[in-house]
Scaffold this motif. Structure first.
Motif, PDB file in Angstrom:
ATOM      1  N   ASP A   1      56.676 -83.594-112.915  1.00 32.88           N
ATOM      2  CA  ASP A   1      57.874 -84.152-112.258  1.00 32.88           C
ATOM      3  C   ASP A   1      59.159 -83.486-112.749  1.00 32.88           C
ATOM      4  O   ASP A   1      60.086 -83.253-111.977  1.00 32.88           O
ATOM      5  CB  ASP A   1      57.938 -85.676-112.474  1.00 32.88           C
TER       6      ASP A   1
ATOM      7  N   TRP B   1      61.802 -81.375-110.605  1.00 30.90           N
ATOM      8  CA  TRP B   1      63.210 -81.785-110.581  1.00 30.90           C
ATOM      9  C   TRP B   1      64.123 -80.619-110.950  1.00 30.90           C
ATOM     10  O   TRP B   1      65.170 -80.415-110.325  1.00 30.90           O
ATOM     11  CB  TRP B   1      63.413 -82.970-111.547  1.00 30.90           C
TER      12      TRP B   1
ATOM     13  N   GLU C   1      64.413 -78.406-107.979  1.00 33.67           N
ATOM     14  CA  GLU C   1      65.230 -79.061-106.953  1.00 33.67           C
ATOM     15  C   GLU C   1      66.725 -78.939-107.273  1.00 33.67           C
ATOM     16  O   GLU C   1      67.550 -78.699-106.390  1.00 33.67           O
ATOM     17  CB  GLU C   1      64.815 -80.537-106.933  1.00 33.67           C
ATOM     18  N   LYS C   2      67.051 -79.100-108.555  1.00 30.73           N
ATOM     19  CA  LYS C   2      68.453 -79.029-108.977  1.00 30.73           C
ATOM     20  C   LYS C   2      68.886 -77.595-109.295  1.00 30.73           C
ATOM     21  O   LYS C   2      69.995 -77.376-109.802  1.00 30.73           O
ATOM     22  CB  LYS C   2      68.675 -79.904-110.220  1.00 30.73           C
TER      23      LYS C   2
ATOM     24  N   ASN D   1      69.838 -87.278-115.231  1.00 29.83           N
ATOM     25  CA  ASN D   1      68.403 -87.589-115.154  1.00 29.83           C
ATOM     26  C   ASN D   1      68.015 -88.497-116.322  1.00 29.83           C
ATOM     27  O   ASN D   1      68.037 -88.078-117.488  1.00 29.83           O
ATOM     28  CB  ASN D   1      67.588 -86.298-115.178  1.00 29.83           C
TER      29      ASN D   1
END
Lengths: 345, 345
Positions: free
Chosen positions: A219, A223, A226-227, A308
């Protein structure tokens, strides 16, 4: 002897029969899997992506104790720790091969349980089991997993790219796996001294889960992608925060400052640390087996990372000559030393 | 105690020290190797090629006997047998990972010898060692190798494509590895009965080399590509010709006719077969460990195949209902049965 009827001897299936039996429900999740189990080798197709490969051997009595490790959990963990190494390269795990060496004290049903755990991990992370080997061992259970992953060209992250002023980040929380292991060891001793005593493991699901069923941080890798954050260095925490951070510092040729009070520790670990009278900082620094990701990012990424909740900034990278140190809340400075578990100790 | 000075205890190096020590001279040969040993995982780049993966576990006392297997040969063979599986997919081996489990009865010098053999095989076949794991075992020496190879898209060959009327071909010669093993076992027994007896292994280099230092047939895979022959099915001979041919027949849903007098056997194997009073046909059919390639090609490829002195046509593929049979020189028909070595026997 009611139990007898549930025990199928491995010899009754033969080597090929056993492999067929254990892999007959093997599903594939990856479009890149062209050929899976059943031939001389598997074939995968990752055109335009780079392939990441890691391998690990787990030996009964060295890496696990079957007295308190359910076989299903062991299968899950054997996969998970290898997927964690793929994640530590900033890559996504896609395939595994699994070889096992087993003595005839194991029944087919016991191996099925082990494979149930393997398949549970494969299914959860959409990873394909594409090959393996099953053989006899004279003593104990031996597991060898090779994991394969993919990453966009040039986006993989090594241990050696940390730069001065980079932020040191860690996912999840640390130290709980070590405390879970202490709890299991304690209850094992109690049981060995008095076979009528039942282990007292209730209300400790979190820390037991941390040692028995670790999760690779796929995960976090997703992430980060994605960022659009590419860490400068990354490693997974198998041997303890201290040892892993020193690996990054040594390979990158830098020093670091770690803030003791920033190290994330769960409430369950704090409570158990009190019970065992072990500081949770010690568990985090030297315990290991948390399988969280330790990584460094440029200061420019601070805003993104801070949002996060699963990532904590625990320090920063310094010049090599400043050494690798931890600052306590009272401002004392301690040199970090590797106290990770030594397989030959 | 002169020997003492040549024995370095594994514990004196520690786990990371041992890996560094054993891999410090590791060379890479493949342009596709982006990251090798030393991080969480290796990275390879095979854009436009398909990746082929296989793995094998070798256990002391099950797969090898250190009483007559020099460690250097063992290292070489552990790599070679995995490269052979890659070849059996019509692919070219490019990378390996190697994990070993060792007890402290092994010295660092002994492991160096083992790695010398590993590196010799890697160097001979231009294969990169890109990762691995080194751990303790409570008993015996455990080796797990994963080999990776590459193949042009769609050119890999499975066991299941053999068609009626295809020709059955085999590389090299068969049965010698089994006879080499018989010789080693005989001399071991002689030595165990009388420790003053020295093993009589002279003049048997060929058959001993076949069992102790097998070579993967990378040359055959290259030759097939050069001649633009894509076999319809292929397997390597680890368990014996009979068992491997039956795998191809079963997976392809076909039968076969094998001509006994076409099975290639070396003069050395014939002589040793006479000495042991074992028919060389039996050695070829059931002995195993020859690591030659067994493959089927369309009849149209006969002219090309017949010109290669390292390939022998030994039979042809029939319809399933004709069964899998061997024809003797006198015209007798025998049903083929798998008598390959059973790891759980």
């Amino acid at each position: 002897m009611m139990e007898e009827q549930f025990r199928t001897e491995i010899a009754s299936l033969g080597e090929f029969g056993l492999i067929d039996h254990l892999t007959k429900n093997n599903e594939t999740f990856q479009a890149s899997t062209i050929e899976s189990i059943g031939d001389d080798a598997a074939v995968i197709d990752q055109f335009g992506r780079q392939t990441v490969i890691t391998t690990d051997m787990l030996v009964e009595g060295v890496h696990f104790d079957l007295m308190y490790t359910p076989l299903k959990h062991l299968g899950y963990k054997a996969v998970a720790v290898n997927l964690s190494d793929i994640c530590a390269m900033n890559a996504t795990p896609t395939h595994i091969t699994l070889s096992i060496g087993i003595s005839n004290r194991f029944s087919v049903e016991a191996l099925e349980e082990f494979y149930d755990g393997v398949y549970a991990a494969c299914s959860k992370y959409s990873v394909d089991l594409i090959g393996g080997d099953t053989t006899t061992s004279h003593k104990g259970f031996i597991i060898s997993v090779t994991a394969i992953g993919e990453v966009a060209p040039g986006k993989f992250v090594t241990r050696r790219g940390a730069q001065v002023n980079d932020l040191i980040c860690v996912s999840g929380d640390l130290g709980a796996a070590y405390l879970g292991l202490q709890l299991l060891e304690r209850e094992k001793q109690v049981y060995l001294e008095d076979k009528n005593m039942q282990p007292d493991l209730k209300d400790h699901d979190y820390i037991l889960g941390r040692i028995l069923k670790p999760e690779p941080r796929v995960d976090i890798v997703e992430w980060l992608a994605e960022k659009e954050i590419v860490p400068t260095a990354m490693i997974d925490i198998s041997d303890g925060l201290s040892s892993e951070l020193l690996h990054i510092c040594t390979k990158s040729g830098v020093g670091c400052v770690l803030y003791e009070d920033k190290i994330p520790v769960s409430d369950e670990a704090k409570a158990m640390g009190m019970q065992f009278n072990i500081p949770t900082t010690t568990c985090a620094l030297s315990g290991g087996e948390d399988y969280e990701l330790l990584f460094t990012v440029a200061q420019a990424d601070y805003e993104k990372v801070a949002k996060n909740g699963n990532i904590t900034v625990i320090g920063y990278i310094t010049a090599l000559d400043e050494g690798a140190n931890m600052l306590t809340p009272s401002g004392k400075k301690h040199a970090l030393v590797a106290q990770g578990w030594n397989a030959f100790g």
